[in-house]
Design a protein around this motif. Structure first.
Motif, PDB file in Angstrom:
ATOM      1  N   ALA A   1      62.401  37.597  36.535  1.00  0.00           N
ATOM      2  CA  ALA A   1      63.306  37.947  37.626  1.00  0.00           C
ATOM      3  C   ALA A   1      62.734  37.546  38.976  1.00  0.00           C
ATOM      4  O   ALA A   1      63.475  37.118  39.867  1.00  0.00           O
ATOM      5  CB  ALA A   1      63.597  39.445  37.620  1.00  0.00           C
ATOM      6  N   TRP A   2      61.394  37.650  39.138  1.00  0.00           N
ATOM      7  CA  TRP A   2      60.815  37.491  40.466  1.00  0.00           C
ATOM      8  C   TRP A   2      59.817  36.341  40.599  1.00  0.00           C
ATOM      9  O   TRP A   2      59.574  35.881  41.710  1.00  0.00           O
ATOM     10  CB  TRP A   2      60.108  38.786  40.885  1.00  0.00           C
ATOM     11  CG  TRP A   2      60.855  40.042  40.575  1.00  0.00           C
ATOM     12  CD1 TRP A   2      60.449  41.064  39.777  1.00  0.00           C
ATOM     13  CD2 TRP A   2      62.151  40.423  41.054  1.00  0.00           C
ATOM     14  NE1 TRP A   2      61.391  42.052  39.714  1.00  0.00           N
ATOM     15  CE2 TRP A   2      62.453  41.691  40.497  1.00  0.00           C
ATOM     16  CE3 TRP A   2      63.090  39.818  41.896  1.00  0.00           C
ATOM     17  CZ2 TRP A   2      63.642  42.361  40.748  1.00  0.00           C
ATOM     18  CZ3 TRP A   2      64.273  40.493  42.145  1.00  0.00           C
ATOM     19  CH2 TRP A   2      64.539  41.734  41.585  1.00  0.00           C
TER      20      TRP A   2
ATOM     21  N   HIS B   1      60.658  30.897  37.461  1.00  0.00           N
ATOM     22  CA  HIS B   1      61.914  30.285  37.913  1.00  0.00           C
ATOM     23  C   HIS B   1      61.864  28.761  37.789  1.00  0.00           C
ATOM     24  O   HIS B   1      62.844  28.128  37.390  1.00  0.00           O
ATOM     25  CB  HIS B   1      62.200  30.677  39.366  1.00  0.00           C
ATOM     26  CG  HIS B   1      62.564  32.110  39.531  1.00  0.00           C
ATOM     27  ND1 HIS B   1      62.684  32.714  40.768  1.00  0.00           N
ATOM     28  CD2 HIS B   1      62.836  33.079  38.610  1.00  0.00           C
ATOM     29  CE1 HIS B   1      63.021  33.979  40.594  1.00  0.00           C
ATOM     30  NE2 HIS B   1      63.102  34.227  39.313  1.00  0.00           N
TER      31      HIS B   1
ATOM     32  N   ALA C   1      65.588  47.044  37.434  1.00  0.00           N
ATOM     33  CA  ALA C   1      65.743  46.132  38.576  1.00  0.00           C
ATOM     34  C   ALA C   1      65.774  44.676  38.111  1.00  0.00           C
ATOM     35  O   ALA C   1      66.556  43.865  38.625  1.00  0.00           O
ATOM     36  CB  ALA C   1      64.604  46.349  39.569  1.00  0.00           C
ATOM     37  N   GLU C   2      64.931  44.340  37.148  1.00  0.00           N
ATOM     38  CA  GLU C   2      64.912  42.968  36.628  1.00  0.00           C
ATOM     39  C   GLU C   2      66.221  42.638  35.928  1.00  0.00           C
ATOM     40  O   GLU C   2      66.764  41.538  36.089  1.00  0.00           O
ATOM     41  CB  GLU C   2      63.740  42.803  35.653  1.00  0.00           C
ATOM     42  CG  GLU C   2      62.377  42.782  36.325  1.00  0.00           C
ATOM     43  CD  GLU C   2      61.250  42.687  35.317  1.00  0.00           C
ATOM     44  OE1 GLU C   2      60.302  41.923  35.542  1.00  0.00           O
ATOM     45  OE2 GLU C   2      61.306  43.415  34.288  1.00  0.00           O
TER      46      GLU C   2
ATOM     47  N   THR D   1      69.183  43.936  36.488  1.00  0.00           N
ATOM     48  CA  THR D   1      70.226  43.794  37.508  1.00  0.00           C
ATOM     49  C   THR D   1      70.159  42.410  38.152  1.00  0.00           C
ATOM     50  O   THR D   1      71.185  41.749  38.348  1.00  0.00           O
ATOM     51  CB  THR D   1      70.077  44.879  38.589  1.00  0.00           C
ATOM     52  OG1 THR D   1      70.194  46.165  37.974  1.00  0.00           O
ATOM     53  CG2 THR D   1      71.149  44.728  39.656  1.00  0.00           C
ATOM     54  N   GLU D   2      68.953  41.977  38.479  1.00  0.00           N
ATOM     55  CA  GLU D   2      68.767  40.671  39.115  1.00  0.00           C
ATOM     56  C   GLU D   2      69.148  39.537  38.177  1.00  0.00           C
ATOM     57  O   GLU D   2      69.893  38.621  38.551  1.00  0.00           O
ATOM     58  CB  GLU D   2      67.307  40.520  39.555  1.00  0.00           C
ATOM     59  CG  GLU D   2      66.924  39.136  40.064  1.00  0.00           C
ATOM     60  CD  GLU D   2      67.603  38.777  41.371  1.00  0.00           C
ATOM     61  OE1 GLU D   2      67.587  37.580  41.722  1.00  0.00           O
ATOM     62  OE2 GLU D   2      68.154  39.686  42.031  1.00  0.00           O
ATOM     63  N   MET D   3      68.666  39.575  36.942  1.00  0.00           N
ATOM     64  CA  MET D   3      68.851  38.450  36.022  1.00  0.00           C
ATOM     65  C   MET D   3      70.262  38.346  35.474  1.00  0.00           C
ATOM     66  O   MET D   3      70.684  37.271  35.045  1.00  0.00           O
ATOM     67  CB  MET D   3      67.845  38.563  34.873  1.00  0.00           C
ATOM     68  CG  MET D   3      66.395  38.403  35.325  1.00  0.00           C
ATOM     69  SD  MET D   3      65.205  38.669  33.998  1.00  0.00           S
ATOM     70  CE  MET D   3      65.545  37.245  32.948  1.00  0.00           C
TER      71      MET D   3
ATOM     72  N   SER E   1      72.921  38.969  37.304  1.00  0.00           N
ATOM     73  CA  SER E   1      73.842  38.681  38.410  1.00  0.00           C
ATOM     74  C   SER E   1      74.204  37.195  38.426  1.00  0.00           C
ATOM     75  O   SER E   1      73.451  36.346  37.939  1.00  0.00           O
ATOM     76  CB  SER E   1      73.196  39.070  39.736  1.00  0.00           C
ATOM     77  OG  SER E   1      72.046  38.274  39.985  1.00  0.00           O
TER      78      SER E   1
ATOM     79  N   HIS F   1      74.360  35.177  40.972  1.00  0.00           N
ATOM     80  CA  HIS F   1      73.569  34.347  41.872  1.00  0.00           C
ATOM     81  C   HIS F   1      72.223  33.945  41.254  1.00  0.00           C
ATOM     82  O   HIS F   1      71.607  32.986  41.692  1.00  0.00           O
ATOM     83  CB  HIS F   1      73.336  35.067  43.208  1.00  0.00           C
ATOM     84  CG  HIS F   1      72.365  36.195  43.132  1.00  0.00           C
ATOM     85  ND1 HIS F   1      72.743  37.491  42.949  1.00  0.00           N
ATOM     86  CD2 HIS F   1      70.997  36.208  43.207  1.00  0.00           C
ATOM     87  CE1 HIS F   1      71.667  38.271  42.926  1.00  0.00           C
ATOM     88  NE2 HIS F   1      70.599  37.527  43.068  1.00  0.00           N
ATOM     89  N   PHE F   2      71.783  34.659  40.201  1.00  0.00           N
ATOM     90  CA  PHE F   2      70.505  34.316  39.566  1.00  0.00           C
ATOM     91  C   PHE F   2      70.591  32.943  38.907  1.00  0.00           C
ATOM     92  O   PHE F   2      69.736  32.069  39.120  1.00  0.00           O
ATOM     93  CB  PHE F   2      70.125  35.383  38.538  1.00  0.00           C
ATOM     94  CG  PHE F   2      68.806  35.110  37.856  1.00  0.00           C
ATOM     95  CD1 PHE F   2      67.602  35.284  38.522  1.00  0.00           C
ATOM     96  CD2 PHE F   2      68.767  34.672  36.539  1.00  0.00           C
ATOM     97  CE1 PHE F   2      66.389  35.036  37.898  1.00  0.00           C
ATOM     98  CE2 PHE F   2      67.568  34.424  35.905  1.00  0.00           C
ATOM     99  CZ  PHE F   2      66.374  34.604  36.586  1.00  0.00           C
TER     100      PHE F   2
ATOM    101  N   ARG G   1      70.986  30.196  41.479  1.00  0.00           N
ATOM    102  CA  ARG G   1      69.732  29.857  42.140  1.00  0.00           C
ATOM    103  C   ARG G   1      68.860  28.965  41.252  1.00  0.00           C
ATOM    104  O   ARG G   1      68.240  28.022  41.729  1.00  0.00           O
ATOM    105  CB  ARG G   1      68.983  31.138  42.526  1.00  0.00           C
ATOM    106  CG  ARG G   1      67.886  30.897  43.552  1.00  0.00           C
ATOM    107  CD  ARG G   1      67.469  32.169  44.257  1.00  0.00           C
ATOM    108  NE  ARG G   1      66.831  33.100  43.341  1.00  0.00           N
ATOM    109  CZ  ARG G   1      67.319  34.275  42.995  1.00  0.00           C
ATOM    110  NH1 ARG G   1      68.489  34.678  43.493  1.00  0.00           N
ATOM    111  NH2 ARG G   1      66.659  35.068  42.184  1.00  0.00           N
TER     112      ARG G   1
END
Length: 263
Positions: free
Chosen positions: A132-133, A138, A163-164, A166-168, A170, A172-173, A176
């Motif tokens: 995720a971060w 990435h 949190a990971e 939710t980010e992954m 989405s 926009h992930f 990106r």
């Protein structure tokens, strides 16, 4: 067997097994964990290195096993069949252009791990990198095929925190990641560097990622040029392909890194 030789052989095996199960340890760490004195560990590592079973990591102060050691320990896990060649090629190029290199390798579905770094001050992460971060993760994900990327993401999501996830999950992930693939890498303003995928030239498989960044006390005005040059040298060496520098985005990426470095 002479007792002295037996003792030396025993210490060599103890050190080899320790490096196998806990890679990238320093001599002091190995000595402390095994309860041996530093000189005994130094002699054991010197013998093992001379026989081709261990080698220093890119920073020169820690050690890991070589591919040759696979014939001694059947349970050995080498991240990639050309892992040693990859590390040495990157080390040579990074030294030439005074750039730090951080390497991560794909070790299984949903698992991208820190492998080596030229920076003695940076501790390697013992856990898989966060998909995720992490810019290294990435860069690797961005250049995978859609199916390969999806398999890695789904595998990682099983152990991801809230949190990971939710980010992954989405929209926009993925967008990106596609942008990173188009520009050839992930620009990092905080380090004036760039993370790029490492690709096996023969199979086209993404085997890992590398982050190039300038030294803390380096002249930032030349950082962009150095990062571009070191990536080109590794790609030209033929061991593997570093993404981005055989594409039309090459010059624009160098300019972008240079602009970040000047801030």
């Amino acid at each position: 067997m002479d007792s002295c030789l037996e003792g030396a052989a025993s210490k060599c095996l103890m050190v080899l097994e320790k490096i196998l199960t806990s890679p990238a340890l320093s001599r002091d760490q190995i000595a402390g964990d095994l309860g041996l004195n530093r000189s005994a560990v130094y002699r054991a590592i010197k013998i093992l290195a001379a026989k081709g079973y261990v080698r220093p990591t890119l920073c020169g102060t820690r050690y890991r096993i070589t591919e040759r050691a696979e014939t001694v320990f059947s349970a050995v896990s080498v991240a990639h069949e050309n892992a040693d060649d990859i590390a040495l090629a990157i080390l040579e190029a990074a030294k030439r252009f005074s750039i730090h290199a951080d390497i991560a390798m794909v070790e299984g579905p949903g698992t991208i791990c820190d492998f080596e770094t030229t920076d003695r001050l940076r501790a390697l992460c013992t856990q898989p990198l966060s998909m995720a971060w992490s810019s290294l993760a990435h860069a690797a994900l961005a250049h995978m095929s859609s199916n390969q990327r999806q398999r890695h993401i789904q595998s990682y999501l099983f152990r991801a925190n809230r949190a990971e996830k939710t980010e992954m999950m989405s929209a926009h992930f993925i967008e990106r990641l596609d942008e990173y693939a188009e520009q050839g890498g992930v620009l990092e303003p905080c380090s004036s560097g760039i993370s790029q995928a490492l690709i096996n030239r023969v199979t086209g498989e993404v085997v890992g990622a590398v982050r190039f960044r300038h030294y803390a006390n380096a002249n930032r005005s030349c950082a962009g040029c150095s990062v571009c040059n070191v990536s080109r040298q590794i790609s030209d060496a033929g061991v593997l392909q570093v993404t981005g520098f055989r594409q039309s985005s090459s010059n624009s990426m160098c300019s972008a890194i240079a602009r970040i470095a000047e801030k």
